[in-house]
Write a protein that holds these residues in place. Structure first.
Motif, PDB file in Angstrom:
ATOM      1  N   TRP A 286       0.794  -1.224   0.000  1.00 29.14           N
ATOM      2  CA  TRP A 286       0.000   0.000   0.000  1.00 29.14           C
ATOM      3  C   TRP A 286       0.827   1.274   0.000  1.00 29.14           C
ATOM      4  CZ3 TRP A 286      -4.937  -0.522  -1.085  1.00 29.14           C
ATOM      5  CH2 TRP A 286      -5.612  -1.711  -0.738  1.00 29.14           C
ATOM      6  N   GLY A 287       2.144   1.197   0.050  1.00 29.02           N
ATOM      7  CA  GLY A 287       2.922   2.418   0.195  1.00 29.02           C
ATOM      8  C   GLY A 287       2.596   3.080   1.523  1.00 29.02           C
ATOM      9  N   ALA A 288       2.220   4.345   1.473  1.00 28.39           N
ATOM     10  CA  ALA A 288       1.781   5.054   2.680  1.00 28.39           C
ATOM     11  C   ALA A 288       0.303   4.802   2.970  1.00 28.39           C
ATOM     12  CB  ALA A 288       2.035   6.554   2.528  1.00 28.39           C
ATOM     13  N   GLY A 289      -0.321   3.976   2.155  1.00 25.21           N
ATOM     14  CA  GLY A 289      -1.757   3.756   2.284  1.00 25.21           C
ATOM     15  C   GLY A 289      -2.187   3.178   3.613  1.00 25.21           C
ATOM     16  N   GLY A 290      -1.330   2.382   4.264  1.00 28.82           N
ATOM     17  CA  GLY A 290      -1.686   1.815   5.554  1.00 28.82           C
ATOM     18  C   GLY A 290      -1.994   2.889   6.576  1.00 28.82           C
ATOM     19  N   TYR A 291      -1.252   4.003   6.522  1.00 30.86           N
ATOM     20  CA  TYR A 291      -1.522   5.116   7.444  1.00 30.86           C
ATOM     21  C   TYR A 291      -2.911   5.686   7.179  1.00 30.86           C
ATOM     22  CZ  TYR A 291      -1.075   9.528   9.955  1.00 30.86           C
ATOM     23  OH  TYR A 291      -1.281  10.584  10.824  1.00 30.86           O
ATOM     24  N   HIS A 319      -2.839   8.839  -2.452  1.00 33.02           N
ATOM     25  CA  HIS A 319      -2.205   8.677  -3.772  1.00 33.02           C
ATOM     26  C   HIS A 319      -1.674   7.249  -3.947  1.00 33.02           C
ATOM     27  CE1 HIS A 319      -2.266  12.746  -5.464  1.00 33.02           C
ATOM     28  NE2 HIS A 319      -2.070  13.218  -4.236  1.00 33.02           N
ATOM     29  N   ASP A 320      -1.087   6.694  -2.895  1.00 30.63           N
ATOM     30  CA  ASP A 320      -0.534   5.342  -2.997  1.00 30.63           C
ATOM     31  C   ASP A 320      -1.633   4.289  -3.097  1.00 30.63           C
ATOM     32  OD1 ASP A 320       2.014   6.332  -2.951  1.00 30.63           O
ATOM     33  OD2 ASP A 320       2.407   5.860  -0.841  1.00 30.63           O
ATOM     34  N   ILE A 321      -2.770   4.526  -2.432  1.00 26.11           N
ATOM     35  CA  ILE A 321      -3.901   3.602  -2.556  1.00 26.11           C
ATOM     36  C   ILE A 321      -4.392   3.579  -4.001  1.00 26.11           C
ATOM     37  CG2 ILE A 321      -6.310   3.213  -1.921  1.00 26.11           C
ATOM     38  CD1 ILE A 321      -5.562   4.337   0.880  1.00 26.11           C
ATOM     39  N   GLU A 329     -14.152   1.074  -8.348  1.00 30.68           N
ATOM     40  CA  GLU A 329     -14.760   0.879  -7.037  1.00 30.68           C
ATOM     41  C   GLU A 329     -13.958   1.620  -5.966  1.00 30.68           C
ATOM     42  OE1 GLU A 329     -16.073  -2.718  -3.986  1.00 30.68           O
ATOM     43  OE2 GLU A 329     -15.326  -3.188  -5.989  1.00 30.68           O
ATOM     44  N   MET A 330     -12.637   1.513  -6.028  1.00 30.40           N
ATOM     45  CA  MET A 330     -11.781   2.198  -5.063  1.00 30.40           C
ATOM     46  C   MET A 330     -11.826   3.708  -5.263  1.00 30.40           C
ATOM     47  SD  MET A 330      -9.846   1.945  -2.454  1.00 30.40           S
ATOM     48  CE  MET A 330      -9.365   0.203  -2.365  1.00 30.40           C
ATOM     49  N   ILE A 331     -11.808   4.165  -6.507  1.00 31.75           N
ATOM     50  CA  ILE A 331     -11.860   5.605  -6.763  1.00 31.75           C
ATOM     51  C   ILE A 331     -13.163   6.188  -6.230  1.00 31.75           C
ATOM     52  CG2 ILE A 331     -11.829   7.393  -8.528  1.00 31.75           C
ATOM     53  CD1 ILE A 331      -9.168   5.870  -8.102  1.00 31.75           C
TER      54      ILE A 331
END
Length: 435
Positions: A286-291, A319-321, A329-331
């Motif tokens: 996820w990159g920074a997505g976990g945060y 952005h990373d997500i 669906e995610m957008i």
């Protein structure tokens, strides 16, 4: 015993008015928000506004019925196998789906759908009689779960049969609690609620989710820790195990953040720490997505949590997500969260407040990434992704989501619309043409 069990299970009403609840996984697919009451004049104005927007906003609308049908088919299989007493086959199916981390259309894990289908007759029957104000001695309150207990006796060493029975007890415990707080419940409701949760914990205790490589069992155990008000550090450790078992499942991260809020017995310092830890442990996916995922529901629900969030880190996470999961669906989920969920708070603060800065991300999400509209996601966003409410009319619910989305999109193109232009969403993004 088996004939009695079969009769008890098949006699239960197969009503599916309540979806899977309290898995400890945040937003598990299809929450059931309440219906808004709108007077006739207001509804007519809303309809007029939507027609006006649809004339200048041309965006494909995704019919989610196909996803719902596919997910329902998986749930129906779990229900069918349970009704036919084919528990060995059912357990094998759940185990295979759990180990493969298979996700059904719409984003719900296949193992969850199978397990819910297997217990939905029992849970729905109890939910129905409690809603109707049944007496405590009503046999429907115990007959179904006792039938499941009889099945479990014949498969006492199978972790997935135990999982189904434990989740049935968990769901029934929540049904006894209802929408109220445990401290304000009548004594009988508190006792029944606690008894079912205790039984669920006892059934799951012998099984080590990590040894079994089972996110489904880990999730069920996490849900019980939440109910039993375990210390935040223990809750974080157990959710950490769940996230390690299935780091692609962002719902577990969202649930962790929500359950670390002070109102749930956590602390803001612990929330921030675990958000950063989760970002580190899931960085490769996820990159920074976990945060962002751990903070996601927490900052929408708690102003203090929102005020302490690292806005730059959160936006990097968004952005990373998008980079990791660019599907529509995610957008739609992220855009609806920024444009609708975060703006539900009337005290959102100044334009440079953390909430306003994150909500402003709706602009680049819509302009740079949105190509189709998923109305149900927007409808859930308007309710804060509440898992406990109900939908009385799916059609009206979806229509409200579509209207909210069109208004949010129009806000991003207000200057173009004021100049008389029309916005057309193509697979490559929105373009403007003369109206």
């Amino acid at each position: 015993m088996l004939k009695t069990t079969r009769r008890a299970l098949r006699a239960l009403t197969p009503s599916l008015g309540r979806t899977m609840t309290r898995f400890g996984l945040g937003s598990p697919g299809a929450p059931h928000p309440t219906t808004h009451q709108t007077d006739q004049t207001g509804q007519e104005q809303a309809d007029h506004d939507q027609i006006s927007l649809e004339s200048v906003l041309d965006i494909p609308v995704r019919d989610m019925s196909g996803d719902s049908t596919a997910a329902r088919a998986i749930q129906d299989r779990g229900q069918f196998l349970a009704r036919q007493d084919r528990w060995d086959e059912l357990a094998c199916d759940i185990r295979a789906a759990d180990r493969a981390r298979t996700v059904a259309p719409g984003g719900v894990l296949r193992a969850e759908l199978l397990a819910y289908g297997a217990r939905c007759d029992v849970v729905s029957a109890v939910d129905h009689v409690l809603t109707e104000g049944a007496e405590a001695q009503d046999p429907a309150l115990l007959s179904g779960v006792m039938a499941l207990e009889a099945v479990r006796q014949e498969h006492r060493h199978d972790p997935y049969v135990n999982l189904v029975v434990a989740q049935a007890h968990t769901d029934i415990g929540w049904a006894w609690q209802g929408a109220g707080k445990a401290a304000t419940l009548p004594a009988l409701h508190r006792q029944r609620c606690a008894a079912h949760f205790d039984r669920a914990a006892h059934l799951l205790e012998p099984f080590d989710a990590i040894t079994l490589d089972s996110p489904a069992i880990a999730a069920a155990q996490c849900a019980l820790l939440v109910r039993r008000a375990e210390p935040a550090s223990r809750l974080a450790d157990r959710y950490g195990d769940l996230i390690d078992l299935d780091p692609t499942n962002y719902r577990a991260m969202r649930a962790l953040g929500a359950y670390l809020l002070p109102r749930a017995g956590g602390a803001l310092g612990t929330l921030e720490l675990e958000a950063r830890r989760t970002a580190a442990r899931t960085q490769s996916i996820w990159g920074a997505g976990g945060y962002a995922w751990v903070s996601f529901d927490a900052i929408a629900q708690d102003s203090a949590a929102c005020n302490q969030v690292d806005v730059g880190f959160f936006i990097d996470g968004l952005h990373d997500i998008v980079a990791a999961r660019p599907g529509q669906e995610m957008i739609n989920l992220l855009a609806a969260y920024c444009a609708v969920t975060l703006r539900r708070d009337k005290d959102a603060g100044a334009p440079d407040s953390p909430r306003a800065r994150i909500a402003a991300c709706a602009s680049w999400l819509i302009r740079d990434h949105l190509t189709e509209l998923h109305p149900l996601i927007w409808a859930h966003a308007a309710q804060g992704f509440d898992n406990n409410a109900r939908v009385t009319s799916p059609q009206r619910f979806a229509a409200r989501g579509r209207a909210d989305a069109l208004r949010a999109i129009a806000d991003q193109f207000r200057d173009d619309l004021d100049r008389g232009l029309r916005i057309i969403f193509t697979p490559d993004g929105p373009i403007t043409v003369n109206a």
